[in-house]
Design an enzyme around this catalytic site. Structure first.
Site, PDB file in Angstrom:
ATOM      1  NE  ARG A  68      31.747  -1.777  37.161  1.00 51.25           N
ATOM      2  CZ  ARG A  68      31.784  -1.339  36.824  1.00 51.25           C
ATOM      3  NH1 ARG A  68      30.583  -2.073  35.454  1.00 51.25           N
ATOM      4  NH2 ARG A  68      33.156  -0.581  35.479  1.00 51.25           N
ATOM      5  CG  PHE A  69      30.999   4.194  41.608  1.00 51.19           C
ATOM      6  CD1 PHE A  69      30.660   5.487  42.736  1.00 51.19           C
ATOM      7  CD2 PHE A  69      32.757   4.503  42.222  1.00 51.19           C
ATOM      8  CE1 PHE A  69      30.399   4.850  44.073  1.00 51.19           C
ATOM      9  CE2 PHE A  69      32.096   4.060  43.882  1.00 51.19           C
ATOM     10  CZ  PHE A  69      30.671   4.158  44.555  1.00 51.19           C
ATOM     11  CB  THR A  70      28.797   3.547  34.857  1.00 49.56           C
ATOM     12  OG1 THR A  70      27.889   3.706  34.978  1.00 49.56           O
ATOM     13  CG2 THR A  70      29.358   1.750  35.587  1.00 49.56           C
ATOM     14  CB  CYS A  77      33.901   5.473  28.288  1.00 45.92           C
ATOM     15  SG  CYS A  77      32.224   4.454  28.626  1.00 45.92           S
ATOM     16  CD  GLU A 131      22.368   2.214  29.196  1.00 43.27           C
ATOM     17  OE1 GLU A 131      22.254   1.905  28.415  1.00 43.27           O
ATOM     18  OE2 GLU A 131      22.072   1.422  30.422  1.00 43.27           O
ATOM     19  CB  SER A 132      25.539   5.069  26.786  1.00 38.70           C
ATOM     20  OG  SER A 132      25.141   3.532  26.401  1.00 38.70           O
ATOM     21  CD1 TRP A 145      34.581   5.740  35.585  1.00 40.13           C
ATOM     22  CD2 TRP A 145      36.361   6.060  34.772  1.00 40.13           C
ATOM     23  NE1 TRP A 145      34.303   4.673  34.665  1.00 40.13           N
ATOM     24  CE2 TRP A 145      35.584   5.508  33.808  1.00 40.13           C
ATOM     25  CE3 TRP A 145      37.965   6.092  33.770  1.00 40.13           C
ATOM     26  CZ2 TRP A 145      36.594   4.544  32.512  1.00 40.13           C
ATOM     27  CZ3 TRP A 145      38.201   5.124  32.634  1.00 40.13           C
ATOM     28  CH2 TRP A 145      37.444   4.611  31.382  1.00 40.13           C
TER      29      TRP A 145
END
Length: 319
Positions: free
Chosen positions: A118-120, A48, A136-137, A81
């Protein structure tokens, strides 16, 4: 094996729409999440690009002693994931180091039993309160940039403490650059690749290359080694994670094939190779097998047989 359905991310026009992140707290600013060594844990995918940002910032800032991380399997299915197991191995991935969960979704439900998103990845996790701090990246890399500086100084890591990926003098320019790069390149490749209609794809892919042209032009100035200013900043990190994936994946898988970085963008290509080969903190976070396997084997609407192209060879050229 079930795979992710990209059609559920389309609007009525066939345009790809990314879900906003749900957890947005900041270590050191939110009193619930004080700065402490070994209190927090990072969950990532090597495939990712958004998670890749956080791994780079973690290494550049020398935070390895303060927070460990777990790596999911490269394959994403309809349930999101998952972690590797004995009957589902994945080289480079790890078990869930905290709870032994089989899926990232279990982590989200532990943080919020009523979670509906969603499972991010990435996920920045608080081990004491057993909850998500932030997923949040763009915010996690800024947390890493400043939150642990006092600890770094205390532990004698003065260079890492002084490193500023978002310096005040460049913040306005970085924010402006991040905005058009995110919308047209970082997320632009997804809007092209996940387009549900021909006309949407054509519009989005042209935007990608128009803005690659803009980056190429801005890097054409003599001595211009970085995206903003004369130092490495988060603007470089945010673009790097997309460009390192561009030739190996986005050209073929997302049909972003108007050109290739290595053949058509000499300034971007030089910038990319300089960062990759000169900064081990960036190079060591790039796992091409995870990247190529994830995209080509997780999207059946795009690649029904799940065959992963061998090329380009090599994944990145020498400096």
């Amino acid at each position: 094996m079930s795979k992710i359905d990209i059609q559920k991310f389309h609007n009525a026009k066939g345009e790809f729409k990314r879900q906003d992140s749900s957890f947005r707290s900041v270590i050191g600013k939110d009193p619930k999440f004080p700065v402490e060594p070994d209190r927090y844990h990072l969950y990532v995918s090597y495939a990712c690009p958004w998670a890749n940002r956080t791994l780079i910032a973690r290494k550049l800032k020398g935070l390895e002693d303060y927070l460990d991380y777990s790596v999911v399997h490269w394959h994403m299915d309809s349930k999101g994931w998952r972690f590797p197991s004995n009957d589902d191995p994945c080289e480079g991935a790890t078990p869930d180091k905290l709870y032994g969960y089989k899926r990232l979704s279990e982590l989200y439900y532990r943080a919020n039993p009523n979670y509906e998103g969603r499972f991010t990845v990435p996920v920045l996790w608080d081990k004491k309160q057993h909850t998500i701090v932030n997923n949040e990246s763009s915010e996690i890399i800024r947390i890493f940039n400043t939150a642990f500086n006092e600890l770094l100084e205390k532990d004698g890591k003065h260079e890492q403490a002084k490193l500023d990926l978002y310096p005040e003098s460049l913040q306005a320019q970085i924010d402006q650059t991040n905005d058009w790069i995110y919308n047209n390149i970082n997320n632009g490749v997804y809007k092209a690749g996940f387009a549900g209609k021909q006309e949407v794809y054509e519009e989005e892919v042209k935007k990608v290359f128009a803005h690659l042209d803009k980056v190429e032009d801005e890097l054409s100035n003599d001595g211009q080694e970085f995206i903003v200013g004369d130092q490495l900043t988060e603007a470089d990190i945010r673009l790097f994670v997309t460009i390192i994936r561009f030739d190996p994946v986005y050209v073929q898988h997302f049909k972003c094939n108007i050109g290739m970085i290595r053949f058509d963008y000499p300034n971007i290509h030089k910038w990319l190779r300089r960062l990759y080969w000169n900064y081990p903190e960036l190079k060591d976070t790039v796992h091409f097998d995870h990247i190529k396997f994830h995209y080509t084997k997780s999207h059946p609407q795009i690649n029904p047989l799940g065959i992963t192209p061998v090329g380009p060879l090599p994944n990145i050229l020498p400096l």
